[in-house]
Design a protein around this motif. Structure first.
Motif, short mmCIF file in Angstrom:
data_model
loop_
_atom_site.label_atom_id
_atom_site.label_comp_id
_atom_site.label_asym_id
_atom_site.label_seq_id
_atom_site.Cartn_x
_atom_site.Cartn_y
_atom_site.Cartn_z
N ASP A 1 0.81 -1.22 0.00
CA ASP A 1 0.00 0.00 0.00
C ASP A 1 0.84 1.27 0.00
O ASP A 1 0.59 2.19 -0.76
N SER A 2 1.87 1.27 0.89
CA SER A 2 2.67 2.49 0.98
C SER A 2 3.34 2.80 -0.36
O SER A 2 3.42 3.96 -0.76
N PHE A 3 3.79 1.77 -1.05
CA PHE A 3 4.45 2.00 -2.34
C PHE A 3 3.50 2.68 -3.33
O PHE A 3 3.86 3.64 -3.99
N SER A 4 2.26 2.17 -3.39
CA SER A 4 1.35 2.71 -4.41
C SER A 4 0.84 4.09 -4.01
O SER A 4 0.23 4.79 -4.80
N ARG A 5 1.12 4.51 -2.75
CA ARG A 5 0.79 5.88 -2.36
C ARG A 5 1.99 6.80 -2.56
O ARG A 5 1.92 7.97 -2.24
N GLY A 6 3.08 6.23 -3.04
CA GLY A 6 4.25 7.06 -3.31
C GLY A 6 5.24 7.10 -2.18
O GLY A 6 6.16 7.89 -2.19
N VAL A 7 5.07 6.19 -1.20
CA VAL A 7 5.98 6.19 -0.06
C VAL A 7 6.88 4.96 -0.14
O VAL A 7 6.38 3.84 -0.31
N ILE A 8 8.19 5.18 -0.06
CA ILE A 8 9.08 4.01 0.04
C ILE A 8 9.47 3.89 1.50
O ILE A 8 10.32 4.62 2.00
N ASP A 9 8.83 2.94 2.17
CA ASP A 9 9.06 2.74 3.60
C ASP A 9 10.12 1.65 3.75
O ASP A 9 9.98 0.56 3.21
N SER A 10 11.17 1.96 4.52
CA SER A 10 12.26 0.98 4.63
C SER A 10 11.75 -0.34 5.23
O SER A 10 12.24 -1.41 4.90
N LYS A 11 10.74 -0.25 6.10
CA LYS A 11 10.18 -1.46 6.70
C LYS A 11 9.68 -2.41 5.62
O LYS A 11 9.94 -3.62 5.65
N ASP A 12 8.99 -1.84 4.64
CA ASP A 12 8.43 -2.67 3.57
C ASP A 12 9.52 -3.19 2.63
O ASP A 12 9.50 -4.34 2.19
N VAL A 13 10.49 -2.30 2.34
CA VAL A 13 11.59 -2.72 1.46
C VAL A 13 12.35 -3.88 2.11
O VAL A 13 12.66 -4.89 1.46
N ILE A 14 12.60 -3.73 3.40
CA ILE A 14 13.34 -4.79 4.11
C ILE A 14 12.53 -6.09 4.12
O ILE A 14 13.07 -7.18 3.89
N TYR A 15 11.22 -5.96 4.32
CA TYR A 15 10.37 -7.16 4.29
C TYR A 15 10.52 -7.88 2.95
O TYR A 15 10.78 -9.08 2.90
N TYR A 16 10.38 -7.13 1.87
CA TYR A 16 10.45 -7.77 0.55
C TYR A 16 11.84 -8.33 0.26
O TYR A 16 11.98 -9.46 -0.22
N LEU A 17 12.87 -7.53 0.55
CA LEU A 17 14.22 -8.00 0.26
C LEU A 17 14.56 -9.25 1.06
O LEU A 17 15.17 -10.19 0.55
N SER A 18 14.09 -9.27 2.34
CA SER A 18 14.45 -10.45 3.13
C SER A 18 13.68 -11.68 2.64
O SER A 18 14.20 -12.79 2.66
N LEU A 19 12.47 -11.48 2.15
CA LEU A 19 11.72 -12.62 1.62
C LEU A 19 12.35 -13.13 0.32
O LEU A 19 12.42 -14.34 0.08
N ILE A 20 12.83 -12.20 -0.51
CA ILE A 20 13.54 -12.62 -1.74
C ILE A 20 14.79 -13.40 -1.35
O ILE A 20 15.06 -14.48 -1.88
N PHE A 21 15.52 -12.87 -0.39
CA PHE A 21 16.73 -13.55 0.06
C PHE A 21 16.40 -14.95 0.56
O PHE A 21 17.05 -15.93 0.21
N LEU A 22 15.35 -15.03 1.39
CA LEU A 22 14.95 -16.33 1.94
C LEU A 22 14.63 -17.32 0.81
O LEU A 22 15.10 -18.45 0.80
N GLY A 23 13.85 -16.86 -0.15
CA GLY A 23 13.46 -17.75 -1.25
C GLY A 23 14.66 -18.24 -2.03
O GLY A 23 14.79 -19.44 -2.31
N LEU A 24 15.57 -17.34 -2.36
CA LEU A 24 16.74 -17.73 -3.15
C LEU A 24 17.68 -18.61 -2.33
O LEU A 24 18.28 -19.56 -2.86
N PHE A 25 17.76 -18.32 -1.04
CA PHE A 25 18.60 -19.14 -0.17
C PHE A 25 18.06 -20.58 -0.12
O PHE A 25 18.79 -21.54 -0.33
N LEU A 26 16.75 -20.69 0.10
CA LEU A 26 16.13 -22.03 0.15
C LEU A 26 16.31 -22.75 -1.19
O LEU A 26 16.58 -23.95 -1.22
N THR A 27 16.18 -22.02 -2.29
CA THR A 27 16.34 -22.64 -3.61
C THR A 27 17.74 -23.22 -3.75
O THR A 27 17.91 -24.36 -4.19
N THR A 28 18.74 -22.41 -3.36
CA THR A 28 20.11 -22.87 -3.51
C THR A 28 20.37 -24.10 -2.65
O THR A 28 20.97 -25.08 -3.09
N ARG A 29 19.89 -24.05 -1.41
CA ARG A 29 20.09 -25.21 -0.53
C ARG A 29 19.38 -26.43 -1.07
O ARG A 29 19.89 -27.54 -1.02
#
Lengths: 255, 327
Positions: free
Chosen positions: A218-246
């Protein structure tokens, strides 16, 4: 880097010489086009009504069209993303081509990154279609462009998460249908996790709410880049790629 | 080039490869022989770093498959049992992809691709989709894929399985033509294939090494105990019983069996002693008795018979023998 691109290029080749890419593009164009039509329709109707009522309400294209459109696009994404990722490893395992990758001088992480990157680019191709829809809003109105850019960034990050998780699921099976079904269920679950908010404000509800994937959009589509949300997404991407590699590594031990 | 010492691989409950050791010299063409489920594919997968061994050590070109898989992978070309092909790609695109994957320099990719297509006689299907190719062509694309980075070692898992006789011949010729530059290990369960292509044989059965030997020695060893089939015409001079007795007198003959007895021809199966082949003596005895020798042939030995030989009742002696040869 060259290896990642080699893998990525081949995946894109497969997407675009097979019907997958074109079918997905067609479905996405149809659905996103219909949503654009619906939401702008509501907007036009509401603005007419507000003018007729004699006390015009402030109408805002960004808030009333673009923000809801991004949430709807994200929901379409939940359905389409598993279709992008389900073949990535399941197909290689079924065809036996995984043996070629696994016996080539290339790191598992490079294989994973290449595949994920190709999926992200495929997803970007879908989002490009959305650009056509939005161009009409710019043609007939004057929306603020900055929330559109952050909105795209948001759906890209959100898509990146689901793509990473979907890639992981694809490594666990030879069967594309299973990979697709599990990927879709996971995406759906991540979406509806925050539907518990009506139950009050217990810690469980808060945690579930935080984990829910679309609540961070929601915050993104309102024009706000909230670090909380960015960190959430980046950590989920990291988790997914980490699990894939393992998971890919473990294929060698379990094979 | 390849050193394998005490290699074992266990799957959940089964032992696929049990403590095998062998070595392959540079430039050798080695046949890896065994029935289905003997552990051939598993051994090859360990050598190609597809999976790690449970115990033991394997080195390729001096690099350990477990410690330095990258160096090993650079030097190995591998054709799995079903060629690892992407059906939606064209032959040329696929080979260029593999070349990139195998770290062939960008400037070389085009040249190498053309070269291997020429080499494997697939240049005529260059723009075709792999899904449209016949099995024989697919196998050759698989081979082209394995040699594209000009590896020192080629590992081919049942390269002729599922092909028709003409394609089998073509594939064998192709492998033979590659033998000069590469060290080759190819697995098969067809003995004539080993005869046709290889110089050395490694036989495994149920995960265990049965024998390593040169093809000549193996043929010799199996041939000695193989039966001879004899067809003759007594020309009215004696009957089957007389012939049998005469044959049993021949030095080196251990057993004579009557197969067909009719007025104009007699067919016998003769088993020889293991230490000498009595064919010449049998022929002489027949001619000396004034009979007409119509046919004398070594019954071809199938792999099954070689296996019975090497793993059957005389297993202990033969395995000891095999180890002697390996040492």
């Amino acid at each position: 880097m060259r290896n990642i691109w080699t893998v990525c290029r081949r995946e894109l080749y497969s997407y675009f010489v097979s019907p997958i890419a074109w079918v997905l593009l067609a479905i996405f164009a149809l659905l996103s086009g219909y949503f654009t039509y619906l939401i702008t329709g509501y907007f036009v109707q509401a603005s007419l009504q507000s003018q007729m009522s004699g006390q015009p309400m402030p109408m805002n294209l960004n808030e009333q069209v673009i923000t809801p459109l991004f949430s709807n696009i994200a929901v379409i994404g939940l359905f389409l993303i598993p279709l992008i990722t389900m073949r990535l490893f399941a197909e290689e395992k079924r065809q036996g081509t995984i043996e070629l990758l696994a016996t080539s001088p290339i790191h598992d992480l490079e294989i994973v990154m290449g595949k994920w990157l190709s999926a992200v680019l495929m997803y970007c191709a879908l989002l490009l279609v959305l650009l056509i829809d939005y161009s009409f809003l710019f043609l007939y109105g004057q929306p603020d462009w900055k929330p559109v850019v952050t909105g795209f960034l948001g759906v890209l990050l959100e898509g990146g998460c689901l793509l990473a998780l979907g890639t992981f699921i694809s490594t666990t099976t030879k069967n594309q249908i299973i990979a697709g079904a599990v990927g879709f269920s996971l995406a759906l679950l991540l979406w509806i996790l925050n539907w518990t908010t009506s139950f009050g404000n217990s810690p469980t509800v808060q945690v579930l709410g935080y984990l829910s994937i679309l609540s961070h959009l929601d915050s993104f589509s309102r024009g706000v880049i909230d670090s909380k949300d960015v960190i959430y997404y980046l950590s989920l991407i990291f988790l997914g790629l980490f699990l894939t590699t393992r998971s890919l590594e473990s294929l060698r031990w379990r094979a | 080039m390849i050193q394998v010492e005490g290699l074992s691989k266990n799957y959940a409950r089964t032992v696929a490869v049990n403590n095998i050791s062998f070595s392959v010299e540079k430039g050798d063409v080695v046949g890896f022989l065994g029935p289905n489920g003997a552990g051939k594919t598993t051994t090859m997968r360990i050598l190609t770093c597809f999976m790690p061994p449970t115990a033991g050590k394997a080195t390729v070109a001096g690099f350990d498959v477990f410690e330095q898989p990258f160096e090993v992978k650079k030097r190995i070309g591998y054709l799995p049992e079903s060629p690892p092909l992407y059906p939606e790609m064209s032959v040329a695109d696929y080979l260029m992809f593999v070349a990139r994957l195998k770290n062939v320099a960008n400037s070389e990719i085009k040249r190498r691709t053309e070269e291997v297509m020429e080499r494997c006689a697939i240049a005529d299907v260059k723009p075709k989709l792999i899904s449209k190719l016949s099995r024989g062509y697919r196998q050759r694309v698989g081979l082209a894929q394995a040699i594209i980075h000009n590896p020192d070692v080629l590992i081919l898992d049942e390269p002729t399985s599922g092909l028709d006789p003409k394609q089998i011949n073509e594939t064998r010729e192709l492998i033979k033509s590659l033998s000069g530059e590469h060290t080759i290990i190819l697995s098969t369960h067809i003995l004539p294939e080993v005869e046709a292509v290889c110089e050395k044989v490694i036989i495994i059965n149920k995960g265990k090494l049965v024998a390593t030997d040169s093809v000549e020695n193996l043929k010799h060893r199996a041939g000695l105990n193989a039966a001879i089939q004899l067809q003759l015409d007594t020309a009215g001079n004696g009957n089957a019983e007389v012939v049998r007795q005469t044959l049993e007198q021949v030095p080196g003959v251990s057993k004579v069996l009557e197969k067909t007895v009719s007025s104009d021809r007699l067919v016998f199966e003769i088993e020889g002693l293991s230490d000498r082949n009595p064919r010449a003596d049998v022929a002489r005895a027949v001619v000396n008795s004034g009979w007409n020798l119509l046919e004398l042939k070594s019954l071809t030995f199938s792999l099954e018979e070689v296996f019975l030989e090497l793993t059957g009742s005389s297993a202990e002696a033969t395995v000891a023998n095999g180890k002697g040869a390996a040492a």
